[in-house]
Scaffold this motif. Sequence first.
Motif, short mmCIF file in Angstrom:
data_model
loop_
_atom_site.label_atom_id
_atom_site.label_comp_id
_atom_site.label_asym_id
_atom_site.label_seq_id
_atom_site.Cartn_x
_atom_site.Cartn_y
_atom_site.Cartn_z
N LEU A 135 -8.07 47.25 24.35
CA LEU A 135 -8.48 46.25 23.37
C LEU A 135 -8.17 44.88 23.95
O LEU A 135 -7.45 44.79 24.95
CB LEU A 135 -7.71 46.47 22.05
CG LEU A 135 -7.88 47.83 21.40
CD1 LEU A 135 -6.95 47.96 20.21
CD2 LEU A 135 -9.32 48.05 20.98
N PRO A 136 -8.65 43.80 23.35
CA PRO A 136 -8.28 42.47 23.86
C PRO A 136 -6.76 42.32 23.90
O PRO A 136 -6.09 42.52 22.89
CB PRO A 136 -8.92 41.52 22.85
CG PRO A 136 -10.05 42.30 22.26
CD PRO A 136 -9.57 43.72 22.23
N ASN A 137 -6.22 42.03 25.05
CA ASN A 137 -4.78 41.79 25.26
C ASN A 137 -3.89 42.99 24.96
O ASN A 137 -2.70 42.82 24.73
CB ASN A 137 -4.31 40.60 24.42
CG ASN A 137 -5.09 39.34 24.74
OD1 ASN A 137 -5.35 39.06 25.91
ND2 ASN A 137 -5.47 38.61 23.72
N LYS A 138 -4.46 44.21 24.95
CA LYS A 138 -3.63 45.37 24.63
C LYS A 138 -4.26 46.63 25.20
O LYS A 138 -5.46 46.84 25.07
CB LYS A 138 -3.47 45.51 23.12
CG LYS A 138 -2.47 46.55 22.69
CD LYS A 138 -2.34 46.60 21.18
CE LYS A 138 -1.46 45.45 20.73
NZ LYS A 138 -1.08 45.54 19.32
N VAL A 139 -3.44 47.45 25.84
CA VAL A 139 -3.87 48.77 26.31
C VAL A 139 -2.95 49.79 25.67
O VAL A 139 -1.73 49.68 25.74
CB VAL A 139 -3.80 48.88 27.85
CG1 VAL A 139 -4.16 50.28 28.31
CG2 VAL A 139 -4.71 47.86 28.51
N LEU A 140 -3.55 50.77 25.00
CA LEU A 140 -2.79 51.79 24.27
C LEU A 140 -3.08 53.17 24.86
O LEU A 140 -4.25 53.52 25.04
CB LEU A 140 -3.16 51.76 22.79
CG LEU A 140 -2.96 50.42 22.11
CD1 LEU A 140 -3.77 50.35 20.84
CD2 LEU A 140 -1.49 50.21 21.83
N LEU A 141 -2.03 53.92 25.11
CA LEU A 141 -2.17 55.26 25.66
C LEU A 141 -1.81 56.28 24.59
O LEU A 141 -0.72 56.22 24.01
CB LEU A 141 -1.25 55.44 26.87
CG LEU A 141 -1.28 56.79 27.57
CD1 LEU A 141 -2.66 57.05 28.16
CD2 LEU A 141 -0.23 56.84 28.65
N ALA A 142 -2.72 57.19 24.31
CA ALA A 142 -2.48 58.22 23.30
C ALA A 142 -1.66 59.36 23.92
O ALA A 142 -1.86 59.72 25.06
CB ALA A 142 -3.79 58.77 22.77
N ASN A 143 -0.75 59.90 23.13
CA ASN A 143 0.08 61.01 23.60
C ASN A 143 -0.14 62.26 22.75
O ASN A 143 0.70 63.14 22.74
CB ASN A 143 1.55 60.61 23.61
CG ASN A 143 2.06 60.23 22.24
OD1 ASN A 143 1.36 60.39 21.24
ND2 ASN A 143 3.27 59.72 22.18
N ARG A 144 -1.24 62.32 22.04
CA ARG A 144 -1.62 63.43 21.17
C ARG A 144 -0.81 63.53 19.88
O ARG A 144 -0.95 64.47 19.13
CB ARG A 144 -1.57 64.77 21.91
CG ARG A 144 -2.58 64.91 23.01
CD ARG A 144 -2.58 66.32 23.58
NE ARG A 144 -3.63 66.49 24.55
CZ ARG A 144 -3.42 66.93 25.78
NH1 ARG A 144 -2.21 67.25 26.17
NH2 ARG A 144 -4.42 67.07 26.61
N SER A 145 0.06 62.57 19.62
CA SER A 145 0.84 62.62 18.38
C SER A 145 0.07 61.91 17.26
O SER A 145 -0.72 60.99 17.49
CB SER A 145 2.20 61.95 18.56
OG SER A 145 2.08 60.55 18.56
N GLU A 146 0.31 62.36 16.05
CA GLU A 146 -0.34 61.76 14.88
C GLU A 146 0.10 60.30 14.72
O GLU A 146 -0.71 59.44 14.38
CB GLU A 146 0.02 62.57 13.62
CG GLU A 146 -0.79 62.23 12.41
CD GLU A 146 -2.25 62.67 12.50
OE1 GLU A 146 -3.06 62.11 11.76
OE2 GLU A 146 -2.58 63.56 13.30
N GLN A 147 1.36 60.02 14.99
CA GLN A 147 1.89 58.66 14.86
C GLN A 147 1.19 57.70 15.82
O GLN A 147 0.76 56.61 15.42
CB GLN A 147 3.40 58.65 15.10
CG GLN A 147 4.01 57.27 14.98
CD GLN A 147 5.50 57.27 15.26
OE1 GLN A 147 6.09 58.29 15.61
NE2 GLN A 147 6.12 56.12 15.11
#
Length: 118
Positions: free
Chosen positions: A89-101
């Motif tokens: 996303l703009p100014n942000k990279v998020l990595l999913a770890n398969r958790s609901e949270q």
Amino acid sequence: NRLDKQTAIFSDEFSHLSGYKPGDLPSRIVWKKLLPQRPLQVKRFAGEQSELIKYSLNDLAGDLEHKLACITWLVMQAHQNTWLYQVELPNKVLLANRSEQQYLQILQAIALVGQHNG
């Protein structure tokens, strides 16, 4: 740049055992062989996802509202299929770890794109 969408193909055919890594599904842990002095083992299957799927808002066509709708749908599909993915996303990279949270945090970050604070 292009949207790096790799279709993961899964098979029920057992391939091998390997050590547990964060994000591995609990249903793949070999619980019957669990011993205190040995690391967790996880069942691996032929055709299992081996690469991270990368979704970037900048790589999507259309106006911001359309891009947000598309990336939300992609994230929901990836989560439903328990794929490992990354969202840029703009100014942000998020990595999913398969958790609901983490999934909910990614959806929230997408929802906040374009909103101005203050």
